[in-house]
Each structure stands twice: as structure tokens, then as C-alpha cells.
Design an enzyme around this catalytic site. Structure first.
Site, PDB file in Angstrom:
ATOM      1  N   PRO A  42      21.073 -37.620 -45.899  1.00  0.00           N
ATOM      2  CA  PRO A  42      19.629 -37.884 -46.011  1.00  0.00           C
ATOM      3  C   PRO A  42      19.185 -38.885 -44.949  1.00  0.00           C
ATOM      4  O   PRO A  42      19.813 -39.930 -44.778  1.00  0.00           O
ATOM      5  CB  PRO A  42      19.482 -38.460 -47.422  1.00  0.00           C
ATOM      6  CG  PRO A  42      20.829 -39.056 -47.718  1.00  0.00           C
ATOM      7  CD  PRO A  42      21.834 -38.204 -47.015  1.00  0.00           C
ATOM      8  N   GLN A  98      16.570 -35.937 -52.321  1.00  0.00           N
ATOM      9  CA  GLN A  98      16.956 -37.288 -52.696  1.00  0.00           C
ATOM     10  C   GLN A  98      15.754 -37.985 -53.318  1.00  0.00           C
ATOM     11  O   GLN A  98      14.699 -38.081 -52.696  1.00  0.00           O
ATOM     12  CB  GLN A  98      17.452 -38.088 -51.490  1.00  0.00           C
ATOM     13  CG  GLN A  98      17.997 -39.457 -51.901  1.00  0.00           C
ATOM     14  CD  GLN A  98      18.362 -40.321 -50.711  1.00  0.00           C
ATOM     15  OE1 GLN A  98      17.494 -40.838 -50.029  1.00  0.00           O
ATOM     16  NE2 GLN A  98      19.665 -40.481 -50.468  1.00  0.00           N
ATOM     17  N   HIS A 135      18.839 -41.893 -55.368  1.00  0.00           N
ATOM     18  CA  HIS A 135      19.116 -42.899 -54.339  1.00  0.00           C
ATOM     19  C   HIS A 135      19.374 -44.240 -55.016  1.00  0.00           C
ATOM     20  O   HIS A 135      18.449 -44.931 -55.435  1.00  0.00           O
ATOM     21  CB  HIS A 135      17.922 -42.991 -53.385  1.00  0.00           C
ATOM     22  CG  HIS A 135      18.224 -43.709 -52.095  1.00  0.00           C
ATOM     23  ND1 HIS A 135      19.307 -44.531 -51.928  1.00  0.00           N
ATOM     24  CD2 HIS A 135      17.569 -43.721 -50.899  1.00  0.00           C
ATOM     25  CE1 HIS A 135      19.316 -45.008 -50.697  1.00  0.00           C
ATOM     26  NE2 HIS A 135      18.273 -44.532 -50.048  1.00  0.00           N
ATOM     27  N   ALA A 147      21.307 -46.701 -53.439  1.00  0.00           N
ATOM     28  CA  ALA A 147      21.990 -47.454 -52.389  1.00  0.00           C
ATOM     29  C   ALA A 147      21.022 -48.295 -51.564  1.00  0.00           C
ATOM     30  O   ALA A 147      19.813 -48.297 -51.784  1.00  0.00           O
ATOM     31  CB  ALA A 147      22.745 -46.470 -51.468  1.00  0.00           C
ATOM     32  N   HIS A 148      21.588 -49.062 -50.625  1.00  0.00           N
ATOM     33  CA  HIS A 148      20.877 -49.692 -49.496  1.00  0.00           C
ATOM     34  C   HIS A 148      19.831 -50.728 -49.882  1.00  0.00           C
ATOM     35  O   HIS A 148      18.934 -51.030 -49.102  1.00  0.00           O
ATOM     36  CB  HIS A 148      20.238 -48.618 -48.602  1.00  0.00           C
ATOM     37  CG  HIS A 148      21.223 -47.616 -48.104  1.00  0.00           C
ATOM     38  ND1 HIS A 148      20.842 -46.401 -47.582  1.00  0.00           N
ATOM     39  CD2 HIS A 148      22.582 -47.641 -48.067  1.00  0.00           C
ATOM     40  CE1 HIS A 148      21.925 -45.709 -47.234  1.00  0.00           C
ATOM     41  NE2 HIS A 148      22.995 -46.454 -47.526  1.00  0.00           N
ATOM     42  N   TYR A 168      17.520 -50.588 -52.344  1.00  0.00           N
ATOM     43  CA  TYR A 168      16.288 -50.112 -52.967  1.00  0.00           C
ATOM     44  C   TYR A 168      16.371 -50.314 -54.480  1.00  0.00           C
ATOM     45  O   TYR A 168      17.328 -50.898 -54.982  1.00  0.00           O
ATOM     46  CB  TYR A 168      16.026 -48.663 -52.564  1.00  0.00           C
ATOM     47  CG  TYR A 168      15.851 -48.520 -51.064  1.00  0.00           C
ATOM     48  CD1 TYR A 168      14.785 -49.156 -50.414  1.00  0.00           C
ATOM     49  CD2 TYR A 168      16.749 -47.805 -50.292  1.00  0.00           C
ATOM     50  CE1 TYR A 168      14.632 -49.061 -49.030  1.00  0.00           C
ATOM     51  CE2 TYR A 168      16.605 -47.701 -48.915  1.00  0.00           C
ATOM     52  CZ  TYR A 168      15.552 -48.337 -48.292  1.00  0.00           C
ATOM     53  OH  TYR A 168      15.412 -48.256 -46.933  1.00  0.00           O
TER      54      TYR A 168
END
Length: 372
Positions: free
Chosen positions: A32, A109, A176, A178-179, A181
Site C-alpha cells: 500500500p 487498506q 492499517h 502501523a506507522h 496512525y
């Protein structure tokens, strides 16, 4: 890359894999990647063509760019696609149809940015910045700590999006997580400072993510695949960790698997680096070992630098994938996601499997305005 290596790549990467009701023809996934090519959150014909080209190029599974669930605080841009509303869903239905006509499989996603949202940002400028504790990831002002009602509304928004994805013909969904968020903000102790049942120890911090997975599972068919993307690192916080040990990671994965997650998509910046001391396993390798569920690895596949360096203007050199194949032959993980390679080469799969490495275009930031 020699012909023998190409034959080896074919034998490793072209194995089919079943994920619930979904049969993948090979082990290559399109990662993604946010594009911001959907004005007013609506994906158009150009988006359908973009994904259709990658499907036609032979990728086994496409995971779309992040799409905002139907919650007013979910987004941060008017050009990132939404996964709610009649027009946006019609656009996504056309994308799924295009991919299927090309022989591909595709999952959206589902995304909520949480405290990563800028104050006053579209698509709903008046919406508050919300998070588990209102703690920002950077030096910006604090936001709003989520109430139980906020939590329930966000969970419902993910579940509704998952049901819509199945209804309009997608092959599964990815959450989602991850990262840095919203979902990840609950998993990370730096941003989750709650003292209720959603905060505290590792299992409690995983509760919000698990309830999203559980609600999505209840909203779709029993064999409709649910992928969950997780990471240790966050944007601007590359050393962050949601799990300091394999035991802590096992707690998180266990809660998610019990809730109904079928696949763990483990985001790392370099797939070849070990996750914990004392083992060569990367994050995807540990996820598979600890959960027993299929896992997806990602990070600098086919390049000698990592993606952030590319976006800073450093052009990466194309490299072989023998190290990747070594890990997949050992069944360390089940699938590999490719990002920059598929941006620059929609037919990356065909070129790799047919020893056409000299035809692969390296990725550079100048390509972003011309991608189709």
C-alpha cells in the site's frame, strides 16, 4: 541475475497460497502506497487503470493505498481516497472490477490517521484530532483523548467499511495498524497513556485493535480474509517499538488472531534486518512463528537503499533478491510486498521471473508525477 536464479525465483514466488476464500496465484504483493490522486476522496478511472496495470503485470495481490474510514477525524487530505459514501464506493467498485478483469486480486487498506491529523485539515476541517490520550507524535499541540463513545464510533466505521468492501467485490480487507496512525497509537506506550481497559500493559493496549478486527470479522463472511498491518517504527520515530521482546509481540498477535485476523503484514524499512537479538528472523518471521498465521514481509525489496532515502532524492540501485528467496525457502514468511519496484515497473513480477533485470527501471521521486 542468472537464468538459474530466475528459475529459483519462479519456484519460490509462483507458489499459490490460500487465504480463507481467496486463492492467490503467487507470493508477490503490491504494498500500500499513498498517492493523493483522488480529488474529494473519490477514486477515478485513472486510479482503476493504475491498479489494473499492476494486476496485469502479474502481482498476486494488490493492497490499495490507505483509504479513510467513515469517521470525521479519520483523514488528513482531500486527495486521499475515502472508503465511504456512494461516489467513493462506486469508484472503488470500478477499481476492483478493473483489477479482476486483469486477473488480479485486491483488498483495500482501511485507515484512520488519529493524532497524525493536522489541525484544520480536510476532508472535515472542523473535526478534532483524536487519539488514545491526545498525545501528538511530534511537537504539535495535544489533541482530544478519545471517550468510549469515540472508540465505539471508530470501531463501527471500520466494520462498516469492511462490509462495504465485501459488498462491492473486493477480495478481503487490510486494517492499517502501523506507522503511528490511530490503531498503532493505541499499541504504542508513548501515545497510549490511558488508565482504563484500553491502556496499561501490552494486552490492554492491544484491546482497541482487537475490537476493530473482531467487529470487522462479524461484519463480513467467515472466510473473507482480514489482513492486519503492524510495525514497530513510526514516522519520525524510527526506533519506536510496540514490543520490546518476542513475548510482548506474542501477546499482541495473540489478541489479534483470536479476534479474527488471518494475515499479519509486518512493515519494516529493510526486510533483511533481524527484529530481536539472538535470531535472524525479521518481524514477519516472528509474526508467523508466534501466531501460526501467514505473514507478509516488506522493506527495500530489490533496492540497495530504503524508501525514505528514495523520497529524499537518493536513487536506489536495483539489486537481486537471492537473500529474500533464501528466507522464503525457509518459510520464514509467506508473502513479500513490493513497493517502489512496482511503482517504477508495473510488470516487475514478469521481469523478475523472466531474468529481465536489465529492463527494470530504478525508482526516483521524479516518477511520482507520471505514474499511471
Amino acid at each position: 541475475m542468472s537464468t538459474a536464479s530466475a528459475e529459483r525465483a519462479t519456484s519460490v514466488l509462483m507458489r499459490p497460497l490460500s487465504l480463507g476464500s481467496l486463492l492467490l496465484p503467487n507470493r508477490i504483493v503490491m504494498a500500500p502506497m499513498t498517492r493523493e490522486h483522488s480529488p474529494d476522496g473519490i477514486p477515478g478511472d485513472d486510479v482503476a487503470r493504475y491498479y489494473g496495470r499492476r494486476a496485469a503485470g502479474g502481482v498476486g495481490l494488490i493492497i490499495t493505498e490507505g483509504t479513510y474510514v467513515g469517521h470525521e477525524s479519520a483523514g488528513n487530505s482531500a486527495r486521499v481516497p475515502c472508503f465511504h459514501g456512494a461516489e467513493a464506493l462506486a469508484g472503488w467498485s470500478a477499481v476492483a472490477d478493473e483489477v479482476h478483469r486483469a486477473g488480479g486480486r485486491i483488498v483495500p487498506q482501511l485507515w484512520h490517521t488519529g493524532m497524525d491529523r493536522a489541525v484544520g485539515a480536510p476532508p472535515v476541517p472542523d473535526a478534532p484530532r483524536i487519539g488514545p490520550s491526545g498525545v501528538p507524535l511530534d511537537d504539535s499541540e495535544p489533541g482530544v483523548t478519545m471517550t468510549q463513545s469515540d472508540i465505539d464510533n471508530v470501531i463501527a466505521a471500520f466494520a462498516t467499511a469492511a462490509a462495504e468492501a465485501e459488498a462491492i467485490g473486493f477480495d478481503g480487507v487490510e486494517i492499517h495498524g502501523a506507522h503511528g496512525y490511530l490503531v498503532d497509537q493505541f499499541l504504542w506506550s508513548h501515545t497510549n497513556r490511558r488508565t482504563d481497559t484500553y491502556g496499561g500493559d501490552t494486552a490492554s493496549r492491544a484491546r482497541f485493535a482487537a475490537e476493530i478486527v473482531e467487529a470487522c470479522r462479524e461484519a463480513v463472511s467467515p472466510d473473507f480474509p482480514i489482513l492486519f498491518r503492524l510495525s514497530q517504527w513510526k514516522m519520525q520515530h524510527f526506533q519506536a517499538r510496540i514490543a520490546e521482546t518476542p513475548q510482548e509481540l506474542e501477546v499482541i498477535l495473540g489478541r489479534l488472531a483470536e479476534a479474527g485476523a488471518d494475515v499479519f503484514h509486518c512493515s519494516t524499512r529493510r526486510f533483511h534486518l533481524p527484529e530481536f537479538e539472538g535470531s535472524d528472523l525479521n518481524l514477519a518471521g516472528w509474526a508467523r512463528k508466534l501466531s501460526g498465521r501467514p505473514s507478509i514481509s516488506v522493506g527495500s525489496v530489490g533496492f540497495d537503499n530504503e524508501f525514505l532515502q528514495s523520497f529524499q532524492g537518493q536513487q536506489g540501485k536495483v539489486t537481486g533478491i537471492d537473500g529474500l528467496l533464501d528466507r522464503m525457502e525457509r518459510d520464514e514468511f509467506d508473502l513479500v510486498a513490493v513497493g517502489r519496484g512496482l511503482l517504477a515497473n508495473p510488470d516487475w513480477t514478469a521481469k523478475v521471473l523472466n531474468d529481465r533485470w536489465d529492463e527494470l527501471r530504478p525508482f526516483h521521486v521524479g516518477l511520482l508525477g507520471t505514474l499511471h
